[in-house]
Write a protein that holds these residues in place. Structure first.
Motif, short mmCIF file in Angstrom:
data_model
loop_
_atom_site.label_atom_id
_atom_site.label_comp_id
_atom_site.label_asym_id
_atom_site.label_seq_id
_atom_site.Cartn_x
_atom_site.Cartn_y
_atom_site.Cartn_z
N ILE A 76 0.18 10.75 2.45
CA ILE A 76 -0.59 10.24 1.31
C ILE A 76 -0.14 10.90 0.02
CG2 ILE A 76 -2.90 10.02 0.32
CD1 ILE A 76 -4.00 10.06 3.19
N HIS B 146 3.36 9.43 -0.98
CA HIS B 146 3.47 8.02 -1.35
C HIS B 146 2.48 7.59 -2.43
CE1 HIS B 146 5.57 7.86 2.59
NE2 HIS B 146 6.25 6.89 2.02
N LEU B 147 1.33 8.23 -2.51
CA LEU B 147 0.26 7.75 -3.37
C LEU B 147 0.12 8.54 -4.67
CD1 LEU B 147 -1.59 5.36 -2.71
CD2 LEU B 147 -3.37 7.01 -2.12
N ARG C 213 -5.32 -2.24 -6.51
CA ARG C 213 -4.00 -2.72 -6.94
C ARG C 213 -4.12 -3.70 -8.11
NH1 ARG C 213 -0.84 -7.14 -5.54
NH2 ARG C 213 -2.45 -7.84 -4.09
N TRP D 39 -9.30 7.78 0.96
CA TRP D 39 -8.13 8.35 1.62
C TRP D 39 -8.33 9.79 2.09
CZ3 TRP D 39 -3.65 5.30 2.02
CH2 TRP D 39 -3.70 4.10 1.31
N LEU E 61 0.97 -0.46 -4.74
CA LEU E 61 -0.26 0.30 -4.47
C LEU E 61 -1.11 -0.38 -3.41
CD1 LEU E 61 -1.73 2.87 -5.62
CD2 LEU E 61 -3.19 1.26 -6.87
N ALA F 55 -1.58 0.26 3.95
CA ALA F 55 -0.40 1.09 3.63
C ALA F 55 0.63 0.98 4.75
CB ALA F 55 -0.83 2.54 3.45
#
Length: 445
Positions: free
Chosen positions: A21, A24-25, A89, A140, A205, A212
């Motif tokens: 996480i 990537h986030l 998103r 998350w 996103l 994901a």
């Protein structure tokens, strides 16, 4: 033995999932926040030349800086509810396109009234970005990781000032090119990245963990299990947003009060620090920008180092109280010291800025969830950001009245002391085992 193995397995899965996480986030969210903060605070760098060109007094400049937060605050709740309904998103991409376009259009203001109007429009366009992303992170991360994740996200503010102040200084040197003033070039150029990044957000996103592609089934199951367990321990169920319910929650009202004092200091310093530094001598715009970045480097260090220790309720409460007192002491040093000592004081204050902010917002998920949580994030930011409006306005009024750019800092000192006292009163509504934290439950910290 099986319980030990199960706990070790869960800990290993947590490390694997959280690493994915973070990789990537968080970078995308941090970059988005960097751009947004540059675009909302870059008028601090433009204050001197823009005020002359547009005929703005310090009070008028402070009013325009603060007007951003009026429309921003009013639209926080509906914006967050839209995000929860249609997904991060689409909504974050929409926010970025509109604020980028309006930020570029700041180059065309011609006087005080058009300045006020564009600041109001910019606030309306950006409304919901910060609380929306904070709510998004609750989808998350569990309680014990959330403060750390929020602290890392808030690095965007630090990087925005570290990058934005020197960048603004360079762009101001474009004065006279194509008949534009330097501040016009700064607004126009700095608004473009928001529009470009919006399309990246739209494409990559994910709205939730299950969307994901870079998470496997074990990762998604771990996240869902963690959040479900915490909801049971906190003894609350997801519910629809209710203004009455949020405002009748004692912990929520206390968080609003301490967040108000925080935002007063953060934005008062953000908008007026370049002017304070500029009063220290004959400095070029680039030199002012480079010196302005120093306290924000300290803020980045605090945002990285401190939030990870706020893993229990007692620690979080103590860190809030101590953090506010440290900020107050730093403000006193900044208001009374010479240039070197004042820079040290502002750096001490900034060191605690985003450590305490991450703790404030990590408290809400322990007392509510669902749409109530999403709307309450927006409401907390909405009410707290009244400090963001009053901070620049009051500091500007003090400067006009006294002739000293630092005179309004004493007002901020008083509010920070109030925030420290209020922090001692906060108690969440989690079960005893959760409130005790991982140590009391036999977990490794």
């Amino acid at each position: 033995m099986s319980a030990i193995n199960e706990k070790a397995t869960g800990s290993a899965q947590a490390r694997i999932t959280h690493k994915k996480i973070y990789r990537h986030l968080l970078p995308l969210l941090i970059v988005a926040y960097i751009i947004s903060f540059i675009d909302r605070t870059n008028i601090g760098m433009a204050k001197a030349s823009m005020s002359v060109d547009l005929g703005l007094s310090a009070t008028a400049f402070g009013l325009g800086a603060g007007l951003f937060f009026l429309t921003y605050s009013v639209l926080e709740i509906p914006s967050n509810l839209f995000l929860a309904k249609i997904g991060a998103r689409r909504w974050i991409a929409r926010i970025m396109i509109t604020w980028g376009v309006i930020s570029c259009a700041m180059a065309f203001v011609t006087g005080p009234w058009s300045f006020y109007a564009m600041r109001l429009l910019l606030g309306a366009a950006e409304a919901g970005l910060y609380p929306g992303i904070i709510y998004y992170l609750t989808l998350w991360f569990g309680r014990e990781e959330r403060a750390k994740a929020t602290g890392l996200f808030l690095l965007g503010v630090c990087f925005a000032n570290i990058i934005g102040a020197p960048l603004g200084g360079l762009l101001l040197n474009m004065d006279g090119i194509a008949g534009w003033a330097g501040w016009q070039w700064m607004f126009f150029i700095e608004g473009l990245p928001a529009v470009a990044l919006a399309f990246v957000v739209w494409r990559v996103l994910p709205d939730k963990p299950a969307d994901a592609k870079w998470l496997d089934k074990q990762d998604v199951a771990f996240i869902e299990t963690t959040l479900a367990r915490e909801a049971r321990e906190a003894s609350h169920a997801p519910s629809a947003f209710s203004l009455k319910k949020a405002l009748s929650t004692r912990v929520f009202l206390l968080l609003v009060l301490i967040y108000f004092t925080h935002q007063f200091s953060v934005y008062g310093l953000s908008y007026f620090l370049p002017g304070i530094i500029g009063s220290w001598g004959s400095l070029s715009p680039l030199q002012v920008g480079l010196l302005t970045a120093i306290p924000w480097i300290a803020a980045a260090c605090g945002g990285v180092l401190l939030p990870r220790f706020a893993r229990t309720e007692n620690r979080s409460r103590r860190m809030l109280m101590v953090g506010y007192l440290v900020m107050a002491v730093g403000m006193v040093i900044g208001a009374t010291g010479g240039p070197t000592l004042a820079m040290l004081g502002f750096s001490i204050t900034a060191f605690m800025f985003f450590a305490v902010q991450s703790i404030i917002f990590s408290w809400l998920p322990s007392i509510m969830s669902g749409s109530l949580l999403a709307g309450s994030f927006g409401l907390l930011n909405c009410l707290g950001l009244c400090g963001g409006f009053l901070g620049p306005f009051i500091l500007g009024a003090f400067e006009d009245r006294t002739g000293s750019a630092t005179s309004g800092l004493w007002f901020a000192v008083g509010l920070l002391v109030v925030g420290a006292l209020v922090a001692t009163l906060i108690r969440s509504q989690v079960s005893p085992s959760l409130a005790a934290g991982p140590v009391a439950r036999g977990e490794k910290v």
